[in-house]
Motif scaffolding. Structure first.
Motif, PDB file in Angstrom:
ATOM      1  N   ASP A   1       0.822  -1.208   0.000  1.00  0.00           N
ATOM      2  CA  ASP A   1       0.000   0.000   0.000  1.00  0.00           C
ATOM      3  C   ASP A   1       0.853   1.252   0.000  1.00  0.00           C
ATOM      4  N   ARG A   2       1.766   1.307   0.957  1.00  0.00           N
ATOM      5  CA  ARG A   2       2.490   2.562   1.185  1.00  0.00           C
ATOM      6  C   ARG A   2       3.518   2.818   0.085  1.00  0.00           C
TER       7      ARG A   2
ATOM      8  N   VAL B   1      14.748   7.320  -6.592  1.00  0.00           N
ATOM      9  CA  VAL B   1      13.342   7.067  -6.241  1.00  0.00           C
ATOM     10  C   VAL B   1      12.968   5.640  -6.617  1.00  0.00           C
ATOM     11  N   GLY B   2      13.343   5.232  -7.838  1.00  0.00           N
ATOM     12  CA  GLY B   2      13.020   3.876  -8.286  1.00  0.00           C
ATOM     13  C   GLY B   2      13.679   2.827  -7.422  1.00  0.00           C
TER      14      GLY B   2
ATOM     15  N   ALA C   1      13.255  14.749  -5.431  1.00  0.00           N
ATOM     16  CA  ALA C   1      13.576  13.313  -5.489  1.00  0.00           C
ATOM     17  C   ALA C   1      14.147  12.769  -4.174  1.00  0.00           C
ATOM     18  N   PRO C   2      15.054  13.492  -3.472  1.00  0.00           N
ATOM     19  CA  PRO C   2      15.548  12.908  -2.214  1.00  0.00           C
ATOM     20  C   PRO C   2      14.428  12.671  -1.201  1.00  0.00           C
TER      21      PRO C   2
ATOM     22  N   ALA D   1      10.189   6.416   0.317  1.00  0.00           N
ATOM     23  CA  ALA D   1      10.085   5.041  -0.190  1.00  0.00           C
ATOM     24  C   ALA D   1      10.967   4.091   0.622  1.00  0.00           C
ATOM     25  N   VAL D   2      12.218   4.519   0.902  1.00  0.00           N
ATOM     26  CA  VAL D   2      13.132   3.629   1.633  1.00  0.00           C
ATOM     27  C   VAL D   2      12.636   3.407   3.057  1.00  0.00           C
ATOM     28  N   ARG D   3      12.138   4.486   3.659  1.00  0.00           N
ATOM     29  CA  ARG D   3      11.628   4.372   5.036  1.00  0.00           C
ATOM     30  C   ARG D   3      10.496   3.353   5.116  1.00  0.00           C
ATOM     31  N   ILE D   4       9.602   3.377   4.115  1.00  0.00           N
ATOM     32  CA  ILE D   4       8.489   2.422   4.115  1.00  0.00           C
ATOM     33  C   ILE D   4       9.026   0.995   4.018  1.00  0.00           C
TER      34      ILE D   4
END
Lengths: 252, 228
Positions: free
Chosen positions: A157-158, B154-155, B215-216, B222-225
């Motif tokens: 989801d996130r 990001v990717g 982007a950072p 994203a990385v934290r998730i």
């Protein structure tokens, strides 16, 4: 202002009930509007003086093309709401938007190709709107691919929500860069279809079809979101109560 | 307990660490450059090497090679540090997570984007570009590879820890790289044609600044998730 209504929507049983009650209010208008729109498009509207009968493809092509971007925006908004306020139901809505949006985009592309062959004399033109639609399809496929590749549902989801937001931020940039590219490569005048002025007798079936397709989108989206909520909450007591009320599940 | 170093000095240490690691293991960052050369080699072989046609094709070949090799390189960006837990320590270090990831992205650009930019003028020469075009080509690839590294961050953040990330990563990053491709190829074509490429270069610069700004943050989210 009280935010209670907002938080109540975050509760899965409440959402399931309200979405279930809303669905027929979209389903009936969808059926009726598409029927009226089809009558207007196929019977009332005259054939175009240049494109003759093929212009009727427009009544499917244009509404799906409009809806494809709208669906992506809905998806990104739902994903952002889910990410910011940690509302799982919003993620279910975003997940439900993606297959519908991918289908609209694919239908818009396919009907555009079928329309392009008799009108432009080619199945495929590298024209900015066509390219943008194809990029949108890739966005939807990337979203679905990322969601499918992650096993843990919360992380799926996130993470996919971050992708949806990154995508919506980039949509205008890609749109304008493709426009700019096009003005360098080919004259834009030949491929301008439709034109700005459309007689009312051709316009109203288009608007009715668009409204009908929008209602249809909500039917699909709400139904998928409800199924998604049920699937996620399958261990929850309210799902068990619901099923035993309906007499479906005995002692499961 | 010693006080925390400032964000800037922490980021500088991460940058130095990544560069040191890369110097000790040169294979990782040489691969994308080698891949870039191979892709460029394939274009003349697939066509007949008539100089006028190659010169016409140079911007397209160059930029497709830049895009593909930068996506290939993106795979290395967070993978090792994600696997051995370094990123988790970054996340709990009390430093700005986006700042530390930005330092990693900067190191990544120095190791993969910068070599591509330095090789690009040579590649353009081999495709028959005049020597006067080389500064324009260099500037275009410098700015464009910066955007590509940031998009790649990001990717890489989104696909961190996934089993089959490769194909998915290209599906996610390449559509986002379309504006960079358009303006980069345009700037290169103008430079090779002997015209003024500054408009396209400004737009490339705008994309790079936009990427530097946002982007950072997206990569950090994203990385934290994926660490949760």
């Amino acid at each position: 202002m009280s935010w209670a209504w907002f938080h109540r929507f975050g509760s899965a049983p409440y959402f399931y009930r309200v979405a279930g009650r809303l669905t027929p209010w979209f389903a009936w208008p969808a059926g009726i509007l598409i029927a009226i729109g089809l009558y207007g498009a196929l019977v009332v509207a005259p054939p175009d003086y240049q494109q003759s009968e093929t212009v009727r493809i427009m009544y499917v092509h244009v509404p799906t093309a409009w809806l494809s971007l709208m669906t992506y925006s809905w998806m990104a908004v739902a994903a952002a709401v889910g990410l910011i306020w940690r509302i799982k139901v919003a993620h279910a809505v975003a997940a439900a938007c993606a297959p519908a949006g991918a289908t609209f985009t694919a239908v818009a592309l396919a009907s555009g190709m079928i329309w392009g062959q008799p009108t432009w004399g080619t199945w495929w033109a590298w024209e900015p709107r066509v390219i943008f639609e194809l990029v949108l399809l890739l966005f939807f496929l990337g979203y679905l691919g990322l969601r499918g590749a992650i096993d843990d549902p919360t992380r799926a989801d996130r993470t996919s929500a971050v992708l949806a937001i990154v995508g919506i931020v980039n949509v205008p940039i890609i749109h304008y860069s493709v426009e700019w590219w096009n003005t360098l490569h080919q004259p834009a005048s030949i491929l301008k279809s439709g034109g700005p002025s459309m007689p009312w007798v051709m316009l109203w079936p288009l608007l009715v079809m668009w409204l009908g397709f929008t209602c249809y989108f909500f039917v699909i989206m709400l139904t998928r979101a409800r199924a998604e909520v049920l699937r996620r909450e399958r261990g929850g007591s309210w799902v068990r109560n619901l099923l035993s009320q309906d007499g479906v599940a005995g002692s499961a | 307990m010693t006080p925390l170093p400032s964000t800037f000095s922490a980021a500088a240490r991460v940058l130095r660490r990544d560069l040191t690691l890369a110097v000790r293991r040169a294979g990782d960052w040489l691969q994308p450059v080698a891949f870039f050369v191979i892709v460029l080699l394939l274009f003349p072989l697939a066509l007949d090497p008539e100089p006028a046609r190659l010169r016409l094709l140079a911007p397209a070949a160059l930029w497709i090679a830049v895009l593909l090799s930068s996506v290939l390189a993106t795979d290395f960006l967070f993978r090792e540090d994600g696997r051995d837990g370094t990123l988790e320590l970054f996340a709990v270090s009390g430093q700005s997570f986006a700042g530390l990831l930005f330092a990693k992205t900067a190191a990544h650009w120095l190791l993969t984007g910068l070599p591509l930019a330095l090789v690009s003028p040579l590649a353009a020469l081999s495709f028959g570009a005049p020597a006067a075009a080389l500064p324009g080509v260099l500037a275009a690839v410098l700015l464009g590879s910066l955007s590509l590294s940031l998009l790649g961050a990001v990717g890489a953040g989104l696909t961190l820890g996934l089993r089959r990330a490769g194909a998915l990563l290209s599906l996610l990053v390449l559509p986002l790289a379309i504006p960079t491709l358009i303006f980069g190829a345009r700037a290169t074509a103008l430079a090779i044609g002997g015209e003024d490429a500054s408009a396209a270069l400004y737009l490339l610069g705008a994309l790079a600044v936009f990427g530097l700004t946002l982007a950072p943050l997206a990569a950090a989210a994203a990385v934290r998730i994926s660490l949760e």
